[in-house]
Design a protein around this motif. Structure first.
Motif, PDB file in Angstrom:
ATOM      1  N   PRO A 101       0.923  -1.374  -0.139  1.00 13.60           N
ATOM      2  CA  PRO A 101      -0.011   0.070   0.008  1.00 13.60           C
ATOM      3  C   PRO A 101       0.843   1.323  -0.021  1.00 13.60           C
ATOM      4  O   PRO A 101       0.556   2.233  -0.710  1.00 13.60           O
ATOM      5  N   ASP A 102       2.087   1.213   0.620  1.00 13.17           N
ATOM      6  CA  ASP A 102       2.723   2.384   0.527  1.00 13.17           C
ATOM      7  C   ASP A 102       3.941   2.440  -0.296  1.00 13.17           C
ATOM      8  O   ASP A 102       4.756   3.415  -0.323  1.00 13.17           O
ATOM      9  N   GLN A 103       4.237   1.488  -1.175  1.00 14.47           N
ATOM     10  CA  GLN A 103       5.157   1.378  -2.148  1.00 14.47           C
ATOM     11  C   GLN A 103       4.611   0.609  -3.353  1.00 14.47           C
ATOM     12  O   GLN A 103       4.175  -0.411  -3.508  1.00 14.47           O
ATOM     13  N   THR A 104       4.831   1.288  -4.455  1.00 13.45           N
ATOM     14  CA  THR A 104       4.316   1.001  -5.896  1.00 13.45           C
ATOM     15  C   THR A 104       5.482   0.460  -6.614  1.00 13.45           C
ATOM     16  O   THR A 104       6.726   0.968  -6.077  1.00 13.45           O
ATOM     17  N   LYS A 105       5.218  -0.179  -7.426  1.00 16.17           N
ATOM     18  CA  LYS A 105       6.303  -0.866  -8.455  1.00 16.17           C
ATOM     19  C   LYS A 105       6.897   0.312  -9.243  1.00 16.17           C
ATOM     20  O   LYS A 105       8.034   0.450  -9.319  1.00 16.17           O
ATOM     21  N   ALA A 106       6.077   1.213  -9.752  1.00 17.54           N
ATOM     22  CA  ALA A 106       6.495   2.577 -10.339  1.00 17.54           C
ATOM     23  C   ALA A 106       7.569   3.056  -9.612  1.00 17.54           C
ATOM     24  O   ALA A 106       8.454   3.701 -10.165  1.00 17.54           O
ATOM     25  N   ALA A 107       7.340   3.403  -8.212  1.00 13.56           N
ATOM     26  CA  ALA A 107       7.979   4.088  -7.363  1.00 13.56           C
ATOM     27  C   ALA A 107       9.451   3.534  -7.076  1.00 13.56           C
ATOM     28  O   ALA A 107      10.551   4.140  -7.264  1.00 13.56           O
ATOM     29  N   LEU A 108       9.377   2.126  -6.980  1.00 11.23           N
ATOM     30  CA  LEU A 108      10.770   1.278  -6.808  1.00 11.23           C
ATOM     31  C   LEU A 108      11.669   1.631  -8.151  1.00 11.23           C
ATOM     32  O   LEU A 108      12.798   1.835  -8.027  1.00 11.23           O
ATOM     33  N   PHE A 109      11.063   1.479  -9.329  1.00 13.48           N
ATOM     34  CA  PHE A 109      11.745   1.541 -10.274  1.00 13.48           C
ATOM     35  C   PHE A 109      12.262   2.916 -10.731  1.00 13.48           C
ATOM     36  O   PHE A 109      13.493   3.033 -11.324  1.00 13.48           O
ATOM     37  N   ARG A 110      11.518   4.042 -10.319  1.00 11.41           N
ATOM     38  CA  ARG A 110      11.929   5.368 -10.422  1.00 11.41           C
ATOM     39  C   ARG A 110      13.136   5.591  -9.509  1.00 11.41           C
ATOM     40  O   ARG A 110      14.156   6.322  -9.845  1.00 11.41           O
ATOM     41  N   LYS A 111      13.041   5.070  -8.393  1.00  8.42           N
ATOM     42  CA  LYS A 111      14.262   5.182  -7.386  1.00  8.42           C
ATOM     43  C   LYS A 111      15.597   4.383  -7.650  1.00  8.42           C
ATOM     44  O   LYS A 111      16.648   4.743  -7.601  1.00  8.42           O
ATOM     45  N   PHE A 112      15.363   3.336  -8.360  1.00 10.71           N
ATOM     46  CA  PHE A 112      16.505   2.185  -8.335  1.00 10.71           C
ATOM     47  C   PHE A 112      17.030   1.749  -9.730  1.00 10.71           C
ATOM     48  O   PHE A 112      17.838   1.100  -9.915  1.00 10.71           O
ATOM     49  N   THR A 113      16.102   2.171 -10.713  1.00 10.19           N
ATOM     50  CA  THR A 113      16.465   1.651 -11.847  1.00 10.19           C
ATOM     51  C   THR A 113      16.428   2.830 -12.913  1.00 10.19           C
ATOM     52  O   THR A 113      16.084   3.951 -12.853  1.00 10.19           O
ATOM     53  N   ARG A 114      17.237   2.367 -14.249  1.00 13.39           N
ATOM     54  CA  ARG A 114      16.989   3.378 -15.417  1.00 13.39           C
ATOM     55  C   ARG A 114      16.549   2.201 -16.625  1.00 13.39           C
ATOM     56  O   ARG A 114      16.597   1.074 -16.321  1.00 13.39           O
ATOM     57  N   THR A 115      16.116   3.029 -17.400  1.00 19.30           N
ATOM     58  CA  THR A 115      15.493   2.197 -18.632  1.00 19.30           C
ATOM     59  C   THR A 115      16.338   2.347 -19.936  1.00 19.30           C
ATOM     60  O   THR A 115      17.053   3.355 -20.003  1.00 19.30           O
ATOM     61  N   CYS A 116      16.477   1.390 -20.820  1.00 21.19           N
ATOM     62  CA  CYS A 116      17.143   1.455 -21.834  1.00 21.19           C
ATOM     63  C   CYS A 116      16.440   0.662 -23.064  1.00 21.19           C
ATOM     64  O   CYS A 116      15.835  -0.374 -22.672  1.00 21.19           O
ATOM     65  N   ARG A 117      16.463   1.033 -24.265  1.00 19.26           N
ATOM     66  CA  ARG A 117      16.066   0.280 -25.404  1.00 19.26           C
ATOM     67  C   ARG A 117      17.267   0.328 -26.718  1.00 19.26           C
ATOM     68  O   ARG A 117      17.876   1.420 -26.723  1.00 19.26           O
ATOM     69  N   SER A 118      17.213  -0.729 -27.307  1.00 17.04           N
ATOM     70  CA  SER A 118      18.170  -0.741 -28.220  1.00 17.04           C
ATOM     71  C   SER A 118      17.564  -0.729 -29.370  1.00 17.04           C
ATOM     72  O   SER A 118      16.235  -0.842 -29.768  1.00 17.04           O
ATOM     73  N   PRO A 119      18.171  -0.003 -30.521  1.00 10.71           N
ATOM     74  CA  PRO A 119      17.409   0.510 -31.853  1.00 10.71           C
ATOM     75  C   PRO A 119      16.919  -0.874 -32.541  1.00 10.71           C
ATOM     76  O   PRO A 119      16.086  -0.855 -33.193  1.00 10.71           O
ATOM     77  N   THR A 120      17.507  -1.875 -32.388  1.00  6.81           N
ATOM     78  CA  THR A 120      17.031  -3.282 -32.950  1.00  6.81           C
ATOM     79  C   THR A 120      16.213  -3.885 -32.093  1.00  6.81           C
ATOM     80  O   THR A 120      15.338  -4.773 -32.800  1.00  6.81           O
ATOM     81  N   ASN A 121      15.733  -3.740 -30.827  1.00  7.85           N
ATOM     82  CA  ASN A 121      14.902  -4.160 -29.838  1.00  7.85           C
ATOM     83  C   ASN A 121      14.196  -3.165 -29.315  1.00  7.85           C
ATOM     84  O   ASN A 121      14.625  -2.630 -28.209  1.00  7.85           O
ATOM     85  N   PRO A 122      12.885  -2.918 -29.430  1.00  3.52           N
ATOM     86  CA  PRO A 122      12.331  -1.799 -28.633  1.00  3.52           C
ATOM     87  C   PRO A 122      11.783  -2.182 -27.514  1.00  3.52           C
ATOM     88  O   PRO A 122      11.300  -1.420 -26.607  1.00  3.52           O
ATOM     89  N   ALA A 123      12.220  -3.463 -26.963  1.00  2.00           N
ATOM     90  CA  ALA A 123      11.386  -3.693 -25.575  1.00  2.00           C
ATOM     91  C   ALA A 123      12.449  -3.056 -24.671  1.00  2.00           C
ATOM     92  O   ALA A 123      13.696  -3.057 -24.647  1.00  2.00           O
ATOM     93  N   GLU A 124      11.792  -2.553 -23.715  1.00  2.00           N
ATOM     94  CA  GLU A 124      12.323  -1.895 -22.512  1.00  2.00           C
ATOM     95  C   GLU A 124      13.007  -3.071 -21.516  1.00  2.00           C
ATOM     96  O   GLU A 124      12.440  -3.882 -21.218  1.00  2.00           O
ATOM     97  N   LYS A 125      14.229  -2.354 -21.137  1.00  3.74           N
ATOM     98  CA  LYS A 125      14.926  -3.127 -20.300  1.00  3.74           C
ATOM     99  C   LYS A 125      15.502  -2.239 -19.090  1.00  3.74           C
ATOM    100  O   LYS A 125      15.643  -1.158 -19.340  1.00  3.74           O
ATOM    101  N   TYR A 126      15.696  -2.732 -18.027  1.00  6.99           N
ATOM    102  CA  TYR A 126      16.053  -2.009 -16.756  1.00  6.99           C
ATOM    103  C   TYR A 126      17.405  -2.158 -16.280  1.00  6.99           C
ATOM    104  O   TYR A 126      17.923  -3.420 -16.288  1.00  6.99           O
ATOM    105  N   LEU A 127      18.013  -1.259 -15.891  1.00  2.93           N
ATOM    106  CA  LEU A 127      19.410  -1.302 -15.432  1.00  2.93           C
ATOM    107  C   LEU A 127      19.592  -0.602 -13.963  1.00  2.93           C
ATOM    108  O   LEU A 127      18.785   0.237 -13.666  1.00  2.93           O
ATOM    109  N   CYS A 128      20.757  -0.904 -13.013  1.00  2.00           N
ATOM    110  CA  CYS A 128      20.755  -0.358 -12.111  1.00  2.00           C
ATOM    111  C   CYS A 128      21.079   1.323 -12.462  1.00  2.00           C
ATOM    112  O   CYS A 128      21.718   1.762 -13.344  1.00  2.00           O
ATOM    113  N   LYS A 129      20.536   1.957 -11.254  1.00  2.00           N
ATOM    114  CA  LYS A 129      20.491   3.683 -11.520  1.00  2.00           C
ATOM    115  C   LYS A 129      21.951   4.209 -11.139  1.00  2.00           C
ATOM    116  O   LYS A 129      22.390   5.334 -11.456  1.00  2.00           O
ATOM    117  N   LYS A 130      22.808   3.402 -10.608  1.00  2.00           N
ATOM    118  CA  LYS A 130      24.003   3.896 -10.162  1.00  2.00           C
ATOM    119  C   LYS A 130      24.857   4.494 -11.272  1.00  2.00           C
ATOM    120  O   LYS A 130      24.903   4.276 -12.417  1.00  2.00           O
TER     121      LYS A 130
END
Length: 130
Positions: A101-130
């Protein structure tokens, strides 16, 4: 049942290492399933992650149950230590215990990850925010 079988085989094959050759695992997993049932990689979500190393395929034993329970940062650190890039469906079992109730998946992803996409594969992938 199939999840349990996969976990049991991974435990048996990974006495010395968490890296299990894909061919060894697939053979034993297939033999442990009822006749007419084929192994499904989706049954390994939260149990093992596939990867390649020097042209050979392996599974890395990584149980969602073993993730740090109350520390989101430690949980994400453990996840990204084992693999740099993740797809959403693959990472879900490892973080589901953090969502409430106090923690959403979106909030966790904003805080701990970055997203990336490859030009050949548009599927979103997640990597560490560091």
């Amino acid at each position: 049942f199939f999840f349990f079988q996969a976990r049991k085989i991974l435990n048996r094959l990974s006495n010395e290492t968490d890296q299990i050759p894909k061919s060894d695992f697939d053979l034993k997993w297939r033999a442990s399933l009822p006749k007419g049932i084929s192994p499904n990689r989706d049954d390994l979500l939260g149990v093992a992650i596939p990867y390649s190393k020097l042209g050979k395929e392996f599974y890395l034993r990584l149980f969602a149950d073993d993730m740090p329970r109350d520390d989101a940062k430690a949980c994400f650190d453990t996840i990204f230590k084992s693999q740099k890039l993740w797809k959403m469906d693959a990472i879900d079992p490892y973080i589901s215990h953090l969502i409430g109730p106090d923690q959403t998946k979106a909030a966790l992803f904003r805080k701990f990850t970055r997203t990336c996409r490859s030009p050949t594969n548009p599927a979103e992938k997640y990597l560490c925010k560091k």
